[in-house]
Motif scaffolding. Structure first.
Motif, short mmCIF file in Angstrom:
data_model
loop_
_atom_site.label_atom_id
_atom_site.label_comp_id
_atom_site.label_asym_id
_atom_site.label_seq_id
_atom_site.Cartn_x
_atom_site.Cartn_y
_atom_site.Cartn_z
N TYR A 40 0.83 -1.20 0.00
CA TYR A 40 0.00 0.00 0.00
C TYR A 40 0.87 1.25 0.00
O TYR A 40 1.85 1.34 0.73
N TYR A 45 -2.55 6.04 -3.56
CA TYR A 45 -3.97 6.21 -3.21
C TYR A 45 -4.47 7.58 -3.66
O TYR A 45 -5.55 7.70 -4.25
N ARG A 175 -5.71 -4.30 -4.37
CA ARG A 175 -5.93 -3.58 -3.12
C ARG A 175 -7.27 -2.84 -3.19
O ARG A 175 -7.47 -1.96 -4.03
N GLU A 177 -8.31 -0.70 -1.13
CA GLU A 177 -8.16 0.69 -0.71
C GLU A 177 -8.06 1.63 -1.92
O GLU A 177 -8.61 2.73 -1.91
#
Length: 449
Positions: A40, A45, A175, A177
């Motif tokens: 991550y 993101y 992922r 997220e």
């Protein structure tokens, strides 16, 4: 018939629709190696968040700019009544056709190139739209309508390229997220254009028509549309930066199909995953996202018709149509943003309960009759309350859209094998756009209210 029977028979789903333990196991129980799920990165993101913003910024700009387009079409009653539904139909039909083609071209797809192309196309389209607010103001309503439909169609192609590319590319990271970041960005893309529209109108002195009614000026519309160009340009810079990072370069090497073999690798050729295979694994989630966005398409048509219950002659400018209509979009999109953020909170996701998501999507039909209780076209409201319209109806309808849609788009990676993730991302995007298309054509019934 045998295939249809196997698709719907009730004994099989529990096995074929079993999650892979949050993406950590294959259907046969074999553990997924750590290198198949990328580490991550908060920077990654935020780039995906920005891509989500750019993906739907254009769509929401067209919706929030309804007062400006009403001004351009006020000389033609037929266009004035139907331009919003025409925008939705052209946009979603163009997106659906593009998504079908892009989904079929998954084997040798270059998803980063699709994303980059979409951002460049958006920059060109919205620069032209901004120019149109300052030049050729004397053209007929019919001529401007033709231009607007061409712009909407071009923007829909850009949205399809971005949507297909982003969801497929992010799925390869494994992922949830990042997917949630994209969905949150889409929610922000609904809020910021409405704020930009309201601010641009309030910052420019109102222009009076011969009848004395305030109208949105071309100057405020120019500022408003130019923001889309700026957002797309910033997103393009951010995405290029993402592709330059070492981790992203590794990911890119498995998705690009450049003939020269970027980064020392040969052409990437994926195994083509039949859509029927994905449908058998994702039918509850695909059905839920289809219904969710099909039902959602009724809100833009009602929102651009509903006016404040306050007397326009004595009320503040905030409750005049040029501001109140974008305000209605703003409240719906605030709810949508809240709904998209909630699944990011541990324990509040429903990705493991696809049947419940499908049921909740059907229940959203109950919101549509509530619009008929509001002040549609200034004809009076059954419930004479702007609070009911803005805080109850718009916010809750938006929350339900964001929450169900995000759960569906976040959860599909749990139900497919790792090598199917990219294709599944494209398939879920196709289901979403198909729902938008179906809802946009059904919205013509709402336009006649």
């Amino acid at each position: 018939m045998g295939l249809i029977h196997r698709l719907f028979q009730r004994e099989e789903p529990e096995q074929s629709y079993a999650p892979l333990e949050g993406g950590s196991e294959r259907p046969d129980g074999e553990r997924i190696h750590d290198d198949e799920q990328r580490e991550y990165s908060r920077t990654d993101y935020y780039v995906f968040l920005l891509l989500g913003i750019a993906m739907l910024w254009a769509w929401n700009m067209f919706l929030a700019a309804a007062p400006y387009f009403q001004r351009r079409f006020d000389s033609d009653e037929r266009l004035l009544r139907n331009f919003q539904s025409a925008e939705l139909a052209v946009s979603t039909a163009g997106s659906l056709g593009s998504m079908i083609v892009l989904t079929k071209l998954q084997a040798n797809a270059s998803y980063p190139k699709r994303i980059t192309s979409s951002l460049i196309l958006n920059i060109v389209v919205f620069t032209l739209l901004a120019i149109s607010t300052r030049a050729f103001l004397g053209v007929s309503a019919g001529a401007y309508f033709t231009f607007l439909m061409l712009v909407v169609f071009s923007a829909s192609l850009a949205t399809s390229l971005c949507q297909n590319g982003v969801f497929a590319y992010v799925a390869s990271f494994g992922r949830e997220e990042y997917t949630q970041g994209i969905m949150t960005g889409q929610g922000i893309a609904g809020v910021l254009p409405c704020i930009a529209q309201i601010v641009s109108v309030l910052s420019v002195p109102p222009k009076q028509t011969q009848e004395g009614a305030p109208q949105e000026s071309s100057k405020s519309a120019f500022i408003y549309f130019l923001t889309a160009t700026v957002i797309s340009a910033l997103t393009l810079v951010a995405f290029v930066y993402l592709l330059s990072k070492p981790r992203a370069r590794e990911q890119l090497s498995s998705t690009l199909d450049d003939e020269e073999g970027d980064f020392g690798h040969g052409p990437a050729t994926r195994k083509s995953i039949p859509m029927m295979t994905l449908c058998r694994k994702l039918y509850w989630l695909a059905g839920a996202v289809f219904l969710t966005f099909a039902i959602t398409m009724f809100y833009p048509v009602f929102t651009q018709k509903i006016l404040s219950v306050r007397d326009p002659a004595t009320s503040s400018r905030l409750f005049q149509p040029t501001v109140f209509i974008p305000l209605g979009f703003l409240f719906w999109n605030i709810g949508d943003l809240i709904g998209r953020v909630i699944p990011g909170i541990p324990g509040l996701t429903l990705t493991a309960r696809p049947r419940l998501l499908f049921t909740l999507a059907i229940c959203r039909l109950a919101f549509i009759p509530l619009y008929l209780l509001c002040n549609i076209g200034g004809k009076g409201a059954v419930i004479g309350s702007d609070f009911f319209y803005l805080f109850i109806l718009q916010v809750l309808f938006g929350i339900s859209n964001g929450y169900i849609g995000s759960n569906c788009m976040m959860g599909f990676v749990e139900w497919v094998d790792p090598e199917e993730r990219e294709a599944a991302g494209g398939f879920m995007s196709l289901s979403l756009v198909a729902g938008l298309t179906a809802g946009s054509f059904l919205s013509f019934f709402a336009a006649s209210v």
